[in-house]
Each structure stands twice: as C-alpha cells, then as structure tokens.
Design a protein around this motif. Sequence first.
Motif, PDB file in Angstrom:
ATOM      1  N   GLY A  12       0.820  -1.204   0.000  1.00  0.00           N
ATOM      2  CA  GLY A  12       0.000   0.000   0.000  1.00  0.00           C
ATOM      3  C   GLY A  12       0.853   1.253   0.000  1.00  0.00           C
ATOM      4  O   GLY A  12       1.914   1.301   0.627  1.00  0.00           O
ATOM      5  N   ASN A  13       0.384   2.270  -0.694  1.00  0.00           N
ATOM      6  CA  ASN A  13       1.116   3.541  -0.755  1.00  0.00           C
ATOM      7  C   ASN A  13       0.282   4.747  -0.356  1.00  0.00           C
ATOM      8  O   ASN A  13       0.740   5.875  -0.501  1.00  0.00           O
ATOM      9  N   VAL A  14      -0.947   4.542   0.119  1.00  0.00           N
ATOM     10  CA  VAL A  14      -1.798   5.678   0.465  1.00  0.00           C
ATOM     11  C   VAL A  14      -2.312   5.644   1.903  1.00  0.00           C
ATOM     12  O   VAL A  14      -3.006   6.558   2.316  1.00  0.00           O
ATOM     13  N   ASP A  15      -1.962   4.635   2.670  1.00  0.00           N
ATOM     14  CA  ASP A  15      -2.465   4.486   4.039  1.00  0.00           C
ATOM     15  C   ASP A  15      -1.374   4.698   5.075  1.00  0.00           C
ATOM     16  O   ASP A  15      -1.246   3.943   6.025  1.00  0.00           O
ATOM     17  N   PRO A  17       2.817   6.750   5.648  1.00  0.00           N
ATOM     18  CA  PRO A  17       4.047   7.097   4.929  1.00  0.00           C
ATOM     19  C   PRO A  17       4.746   5.882   4.336  1.00  0.00           C
ATOM     20  O   PRO A  17       4.777   4.806   4.935  1.00  0.00           O
ATOM     21  N   GLY A  18       5.290   6.052   3.149  1.00  0.00           N
ATOM     22  CA  GLY A  18       6.073   4.998   2.506  1.00  0.00           C
ATOM     23  C   GLY A  18       5.231   3.834   2.027  1.00  0.00           C
ATOM     24  O   GLY A  18       4.005   3.886   2.002  1.00  0.00           O
ATOM     25  N   THR A  19       5.913   2.778   1.645  1.00  0.00           N
ATOM     26  CA  THR A  19       5.249   1.540   1.241  1.00  0.00           C
ATOM     27  C   THR A  19       4.908   0.758   2.497  1.00  0.00           C
ATOM     28  O   THR A  19       5.750   0.587   3.375  1.00  0.00           O
ATOM     29  N   ARG A  20       3.657   0.276   2.574  1.00  0.00           N
ATOM     30  CA  ARG A  20       3.178  -0.318   3.813  1.00  0.00           C
ATOM     31  C   ARG A  20       2.413  -1.602   3.570  1.00  0.00           C
ATOM     32  O   ARG A  20       1.810  -1.791   2.516  1.00  0.00           O
ATOM     33  N   MET A  21       2.409  -2.446   4.588  1.00  0.00           N
ATOM     34  CA  MET A  21       1.460  -3.546   4.641  1.00  0.00           C
ATOM     35  C   MET A  21       0.232  -3.000   5.355  1.00  0.00           C
ATOM     36  O   MET A  21       0.355  -2.329   6.391  1.00  0.00           O
ATOM     37  N   ILE A  22      -0.952  -3.264   4.793  1.00  0.00           N
ATOM     38  CA  ILE A  22      -2.185  -2.788   5.414  1.00  0.00           C
ATOM     39  C   ILE A  22      -3.042  -3.985   5.791  1.00  0.00           C
ATOM     40  O   ILE A  22      -3.336  -4.839   4.955  1.00  0.00           O
ATOM     41  N   LEU A  23      -3.407  -4.033   7.067  1.00  0.00           N
ATOM     42  CA  LEU A  23      -4.294  -5.064   7.595  1.00  0.00           C
ATOM     43  C   LEU A  23      -5.665  -4.426   7.772  1.00  0.00           C
ATOM     44  O   LEU A  23      -5.819  -3.469   8.526  1.00  0.00           O
ATOM     45  N   PHE A  24      -6.665  -4.939   7.059  1.00  0.00           N
ATOM     46  CA  PHE A  24      -8.028  -4.414   7.131  1.00  0.00           C
ATOM     47  C   PHE A  24      -8.848  -5.298   8.064  1.00  0.00           C
ATOM     48  O   PHE A  24      -9.175  -6.433   7.720  1.00  0.00           O
ATOM     49  N   LEU A  25      -9.162  -4.769   9.250  1.00  0.00           N
ATOM     50  CA  LEU A  25      -9.923  -5.530  10.240  1.00  0.00           C
ATOM     51  C   LEU A  25     -11.416  -5.475   9.946  1.00  0.00           C
ATOM     52  O   LEU A  25     -11.913  -4.548   9.311  1.00  0.00           O
ATOM     53  N   GLY A  71       6.021   0.823   6.663  1.00  0.00           N
ATOM     54  CA  GLY A  71       5.633   0.194   7.909  1.00  0.00           C
ATOM     55  C   GLY A  71       4.341  -0.579   7.780  1.00  0.00           C
ATOM     56  O   GLY A  71       4.004  -1.082   6.715  1.00  0.00           O
ATOM     57  N   LEU A  72       3.597  -0.623   8.878  1.00  0.00           N
ATOM     58  CA  LEU A  72       2.360  -1.382   8.987  1.00  0.00           C
ATOM     59  C   LEU A  72       1.222  -0.447   9.344  1.00  0.00           C
ATOM     60  O   LEU A  72       1.331   0.336  10.288  1.00  0.00           O
ATOM     61  N   THR A  73       0.121  -0.529   8.601  1.00  0.00           N
ATOM     62  CA  THR A  73      -1.089   0.229   8.905  1.00  0.00           C
ATOM     63  C   THR A  73      -2.210  -0.758   9.185  1.00  0.00           C
ATOM     64  O   THR A  73      -2.386  -1.724   8.449  1.00  0.00           O
ATOM     65  N   VAL A  74      -2.963  -0.494  10.246  1.00  0.00           N
ATOM     66  CA  VAL A  74      -4.167  -1.268  10.529  1.00  0.00           C
ATOM     67  C   VAL A  74      -5.355  -0.370  10.225  1.00  0.00           C
ATOM     68  O   VAL A  74      -5.455   0.749  10.730  1.00  0.00           O
ATOM     69  N   SER A  75      -6.235  -0.861   9.374  1.00  0.00           N
ATOM     70  CA  SER A  75      -7.403  -0.101   8.939  1.00  0.00           C
ATOM     71  C   SER A  75      -8.634  -0.975   9.141  1.00  0.00           C
ATOM     72  O   SER A  75      -8.614  -1.933   9.886  1.00  0.00           O
ATOM     73  N   GLY A  76      -9.690  -0.656   8.458  1.00  0.00           N
ATOM     74  CA  GLY A  76     -10.896  -1.451   8.636  1.00  0.00           C
ATOM     75  C   GLY A  76     -11.912  -1.161   7.572  1.00  0.00           C
ATOM     76  O   GLY A  76     -11.570  -0.715   6.491  1.00  0.00           O
TER      77      GLY A  76
END
Length: 107
Positions: A12-15, A17-25, A71-76
């Motif tokens: 992911g590049n919009v959730d 800063p930088g390139t991220r892994m996004i976990l959608f809960l 880094g890591l972003t947790v979203s939903g």
Amino acid sequence: MKARYFKIESFGNVDGPGTRMILFLQGCPLRCKYCHNPESWDMIGDSLEITPEEVIIQYMKNINFYKNGGGLTVSGGEPWLHIDFLIALGKLCVENKIHYTIDTSAY
C-alpha cells in the motif's frame, strides 16, 4: 488472541508514509454513505482470523519493501473495535522497530 480481518494488502502507498502492509480488520458500526470498505461492516462477514504474531510474520516476508520509511497500517472497518489486539500488535511492532499506524474514524 485473534482479530477478524477481510484483507491484507502487501504494498500500500496511500495508508501512511512509505510503502506499507495494510491489515483491514472486520467490523464497523458507522455505515458511512461513501465508505471505501463496506464489506468490513459486519463483525463476522467472510473474514479470517489472525494473531498479532502472524501479522508480524506476514510483514517480515516483505520487510525489504517497508524498511525505508514504510511500515504497517491497521485499517478497517473500525480498528478500535479490536483494542486488545491493537495493543498486542503495537507492542510487537515496537519490539521489531516497525512503524505502526492505525487508520481510524476514532469511533
């Protein structure tokens, strides 16, 4: 401890800063009219379960993409519905020097 999730995005590049892994809960009580993830509303849905340790293992598989400002972003859904999971995951992120972001409506 486990949380229900409906998707993991590896690059992911919009959730955050930088390139991220996004976990959608899974799970959100708001039902916003223009929600980007309406599939997340139901607390169960067609979701899977994951532990904080499994999130870190998944993250480490692609760490070379994240280590330069990502880094890591947790979203939903709404991540704060899984507060104990977020705390445990946050501790693991600190231990592993992973930039950790929570994308929330602050519900």
